[in-house]
Design a protein around this motif. Structure first.
Motif, short mmCIF file in Angstrom:
data_model
loop_
_atom_site.label_atom_id
_atom_site.label_comp_id
_atom_site.label_asym_id
_atom_site.label_seq_id
_atom_site.Cartn_x
_atom_site.Cartn_y
_atom_site.Cartn_z
N ARG A 68 26.39 42.06 40.02
CA ARG A 68 27.24 41.03 40.22
C ARG A 68 27.85 40.43 39.12
O ARG A 68 29.26 40.35 39.22
CB ARG A 68 26.35 39.57 41.02
CG ARG A 68 26.46 39.83 42.42
CD ARG A 68 25.95 38.39 43.01
NE ARG A 68 24.96 37.72 42.12
CZ ARG A 68 23.49 37.91 42.19
NH1 ARG A 68 23.20 38.80 42.96
NH2 ARG A 68 22.85 37.18 41.32
N THR A 69 27.23 40.45 37.90
CA THR A 69 27.75 39.90 36.77
C THR A 69 28.93 41.07 36.06
O THR A 69 29.95 40.76 35.75
CB THR A 69 26.72 39.93 35.65
OG1 THR A 69 25.51 38.84 36.24
CG2 THR A 69 27.23 39.49 34.29
N GLU A 70 28.35 42.32 36.48
CA GLU A 70 29.33 43.28 35.95
C GLU A 70 30.73 43.37 36.90
O GLU A 70 31.70 43.31 36.02
CB GLU A 70 28.84 44.46 35.85
CG GLU A 70 27.78 45.01 34.58
CD GLU A 70 26.94 46.18 34.73
OE1 GLU A 70 26.91 46.71 35.80
OE2 GLU A 70 26.43 46.64 33.81
N ARG A 71 30.58 43.06 37.73
CA ARG A 71 31.59 42.95 38.95
C ARG A 71 32.42 41.77 38.39
O ARG A 71 33.85 41.97 38.43
CB ARG A 71 31.34 42.93 40.38
CG ARG A 71 32.43 42.83 41.36
CD ARG A 71 33.47 43.94 41.28
NE ARG A 71 34.63 43.57 42.26
CZ ARG A 71 35.42 43.94 42.15
NH1 ARG A 71 36.03 44.59 40.81
NH2 ARG A 71 36.69 43.72 42.74
N ALA A 72 31.95 40.67 38.18
CA ALA A 72 32.82 39.48 37.82
C ALA A 72 33.53 39.66 36.47
O ALA A 72 34.49 39.33 36.42
CB ALA A 72 31.65 38.29 37.47
N LEU A 73 32.97 40.43 35.70
CA LEU A 73 33.61 40.71 34.26
C LEU A 73 34.82 41.79 34.66
O LEU A 73 35.81 41.42 34.05
CB LEU A 73 32.56 41.51 33.27
CG LEU A 73 31.60 40.59 32.57
CD1 LEU A 73 30.49 41.27 32.04
CD2 LEU A 73 32.26 39.82 31.73
N VAL A 74 34.52 42.66 35.63
CA VAL A 74 35.77 43.39 36.19
C VAL A 74 36.73 42.63 36.74
O VAL A 74 38.21 42.76 36.28
CB VAL A 74 35.17 44.61 36.89
CG1 VAL A 74 36.38 45.29 37.66
CG2 VAL A 74 34.48 45.69 36.31
#
Length: 122
Positions: A68-74
């Protein structure tokens, strides 16, 4: 607004880095001779085995949070942060404030299966 996004990005990157570090620590192979399995009696390695099962559940939850965190950064990079990945509607400000790594609105999140730790028998 740009400084708010910079602060948000820093928070998400810190969260990502801590999750990666914790997951890496959980994934390490125990030192030779320290691993214990279930013994014949309660107490013979049972505590260690239960502890390991708990770590596996924590690792699964951490991996889901990391995704989720990596997706939010993207989404920050794409300029779509705050927009639901499922329906394309805006995510409520209060939801984003409470969970900065969230990528779905409340309605869409309620329809998704939740990651649950392994259940324990009593």
């Amino acid at each position: 607004m740009a400084s708010d996004l910079d602060t948000l990005r820093a928070e998400l990157e810190d969260r990502r880095d801590r999750a990666r570090e914790t997951i890496a620590g959980l994934a390490k192979t125990p030192e030779r001779g320290t691993a214990q399995g279930f013994g014949k009696r309660i107490g013979d390695g049972t505590v260690e085995a239960i502890s390991r099962l708990t770590e596996i559940g924590v690792g699964t939850s951490l991996e889901a949070g990391l995704e989720r965190t990596e997706r939010a950064l993207v989404k920050l990079d794409e300029g779509t942060y705050g927009v639901c990945d499922v329906c394309g509607e805006p995510i409520a400000e209060r939801r984003l404030a409470a969970m900065p790594d969230v990528v779905t609105c409340v309605d869409c999140a309620s329809g998704q299966p939740r990651v649950r730790p392994p259940s324990r028998r009593q």
